[in-house]
Design an enzyme around this catalytic site. Structure first.
Site, PDB file in Angstrom:
ATOM      1  N   ARG A 286      28.730  23.154  31.037  1.00  8.18           N
ATOM      2  CA  ARG A 286      30.151  23.467  31.258  1.00  8.18           C
ATOM      3  C   ARG A 286      30.942  22.175  31.463  1.00  8.18           C
ATOM      4  O   ARG A 286      30.743  21.461  32.450  1.00  8.18           O
ATOM      5  CB  ARG A 286      30.281  24.333  32.514  1.00  8.18           C
ATOM      6  CG  ARG A 286      31.709  24.619  32.908  1.00  8.18           C
ATOM      7  CD  ARG A 286      31.786  25.241  34.300  1.00  8.18           C
ATOM      8  NE  ARG A 286      33.165  25.527  34.632  1.00  8.18           N
ATOM      9  CZ  ARG A 286      33.603  25.799  35.853  1.00  8.18           C
ATOM     10  NH1 ARG A 286      32.754  25.834  36.861  1.00  8.18           N
ATOM     11  NH2 ARG A 286      34.870  26.045  36.074  1.00  8.18           N
TER      12      ARG A 286
ATOM     13  N   GLU B 297      33.020  23.397  52.673  1.00  4.89           N
ATOM     14  CA  GLU B 297      33.425  23.649  51.277  1.00  4.89           C
ATOM     15  C   GLU B 297      33.113  22.416  50.435  1.00  4.89           C
ATOM     16  O   GLU B 297      33.405  21.293  50.849  1.00  4.89           O
ATOM     17  CB  GLU B 297      34.930  23.945  51.238  1.00  4.89           C
ATOM     18  CG  GLU B 297      35.452  24.191  49.834  1.00  4.89           C
ATOM     19  CD  GLU B 297      36.870  24.754  49.853  1.00  4.89           C
ATOM     20  OE1 GLU B 297      37.135  25.694  50.626  1.00  4.89           O
ATOM     21  OE2 GLU B 297      37.702  24.235  49.093  1.00  4.89           O
TER      22      GLU B 297
ATOM     23  N   ARG C  16      43.370  16.777  39.915  1.00  4.10           N
ATOM     24  CA  ARG C  16      43.342  17.570  38.675  1.00  4.10           C
ATOM     25  C   ARG C  16      44.649  18.345  38.513  1.00  4.10           C
ATOM     26  O   ARG C  16      45.678  17.946  39.046  1.00  4.10           O
ATOM     27  CB  ARG C  16      42.107  18.490  38.696  1.00  4.10           C
ATOM     28  CG  ARG C  16      40.788  17.697  38.773  1.00  4.10           C
ATOM     29  CD  ARG C  16      39.589  18.594  38.677  1.00  4.10           C
ATOM     30  NE  ARG C  16      39.572  19.329  37.415  1.00  4.10           N
ATOM     31  CZ  ARG C  16      38.803  20.396  37.184  1.00  4.10           C
ATOM     32  NH1 ARG C  16      37.979  20.830  38.120  1.00  4.10           N
ATOM     33  NH2 ARG C  16      38.833  21.009  36.014  1.00  4.10           N
TER      34      ARG C  16
ATOM     35  N   ALA D 143      36.884  28.704  41.136  1.00  6.54           N
ATOM     36  CA  ALA D 143      38.332  28.920  40.997  1.00  6.54           C
ATOM     37  C   ALA D 143      38.902  29.789  42.120  1.00  6.54           C
ATOM     38  O   ALA D 143      40.105  29.718  42.410  1.00  6.54           O
ATOM     39  CB  ALA D 143      38.635  29.540  39.636  1.00  6.54           C
TER      40      ALA D 143
ATOM     41  N   PRO E 225      31.980  31.522  40.816  1.00  6.21           N
ATOM     42  CA  PRO E 225      31.947  31.868  39.387  1.00  6.21           C
ATOM     43  C   PRO E 225      31.860  30.652  38.465  1.00  6.21           C
ATOM     44  O   PRO E 225      32.426  29.598  38.759  1.00  6.21           O
ATOM     45  CB  PRO E 225      33.285  32.604  39.178  1.00  6.21           C
ATOM     46  CG  PRO E 225      34.156  32.141  40.296  1.00  6.21           C
ATOM     47  CD  PRO E 225      33.240  31.909  41.453  1.00  6.21           C
TER      48      PRO E 225
HETATM   49  C1  DQA Z   1      35.228  23.519  41.265  1.00 10.28           C
HETATM   50  C2  DQA Z   1      36.719  23.236  41.045  1.00 10.28           C
HETATM   51  C3  DQA Z   1      37.467  24.504  40.698  1.00 10.28           C
HETATM   52  O1  DQA Z   1      38.841  24.208  40.458  1.00 10.28           O
HETATM   53  C4  DQA Z   1      36.884  25.135  39.442  1.00 10.28           C
HETATM   54  O2  DQA Z   1      37.548  26.347  39.158  1.00 10.28           O
HETATM   55  C5  DQA Z   1      35.416  25.321  39.526  1.00 10.28           C
HETATM   56  C6  DQA Z   1      34.612  24.241  40.071  1.00 10.28           C
HETATM   57  C7  DQA Z   1      34.417  22.218  41.480  1.00 10.28           C
HETATM   58  O3  DQA Z   1      33.294  22.330  41.961  1.00 10.28           O
HETATM   59  O4  DQA Z   1      34.890  21.132  41.148  1.00 10.28           O
HETATM   60  O5  DQA Z   1      34.867  26.323  39.078  1.00 10.28           O
HETATM   61  O6  DQA Z   1      35.080  24.319  42.426  1.00 10.28           O
END
Ligand code: DQA
Length: 146
Positions: free
Chosen positions: A17, A98, A107, A77, A9
């Site tokens: 973004r 991943e 973060r 997320a 998402p």
């Molecule tokens: C993300 C990191 C996640 O915490 C965040 O909600 C995203 C992007 C990233 O690619 O850094 O949507 O997966």
């Protein structure tokens, strides 16, 4: 060989973004980069972006059922709380890598935990759009050595 790339998402909004966190590269640019890099190795990639958790679960099952050899996934997320996506990755016998644009460990605390990573063969985070590239390379190498 075919690899499926699944974007979770809000990743459709890459480019605009929170560019300070995620960079200015758009999703279409990432997909084009991956297609180029894969084709240099004779590999096909199919890239999909889904907002919904169930859609991602279905996409994981579909990738395996349709004969893809592996998955590169950025669950967005959902990374931090989707046991359904983690279970789907464990349901299928094809490996997943991943990837995250940002370094989730550097973060907010809620982002420090990935519930999906343990269902993957490895994780790449923190290199912006390059994380996808490194993740794809790693998966191709993993599959060729198998
Ligand atoms: C993300 C990191 C996640 O915490 C965040 O909600 C995203 C992007 C990233 O690619 O850094 O949507 O997966």
């Amino acid at each position: 060989m075919r690899i499926v790339v699944l974007h979770g998402p809000n990743l459709n909004a890459l480019g605009t973004r929170e560019p300070a966190v995620y960079g200015r590269t758009t999703l279409a640019e990432i997909d084009a980069m991956l297609a180029r890099e894969a084709s240099a190795h004779g590999v096909d990639v199919s890239c999909e972006q889904h907002q919904g958790e169930g859609e991602i679960v279905s996409a994981i099952h579909r990738a395996a059922a349709e004969g893809a050899q592996g998955i590169v996934i950025n669950p967005g997320a959902y990374t931090h709380y989707s046991y359904a996506i983690a279970d789907a990755l464990r349901c299928v016998t094809i490996p997943a890598v991943e990837v995250h644009l940002s370094n989730i460990h550097a973060r907010e605390e809620f982002r420090n935990r990935s519930v999906t990573a343990s269902a993957c063969v490895g994780i790449v985070a923190g290199f912006g759009a390059e994380s996808y590239s490194v993740g794809l390379q790693a998966l191709m190498t993993y599959l060729k050595r198998k």
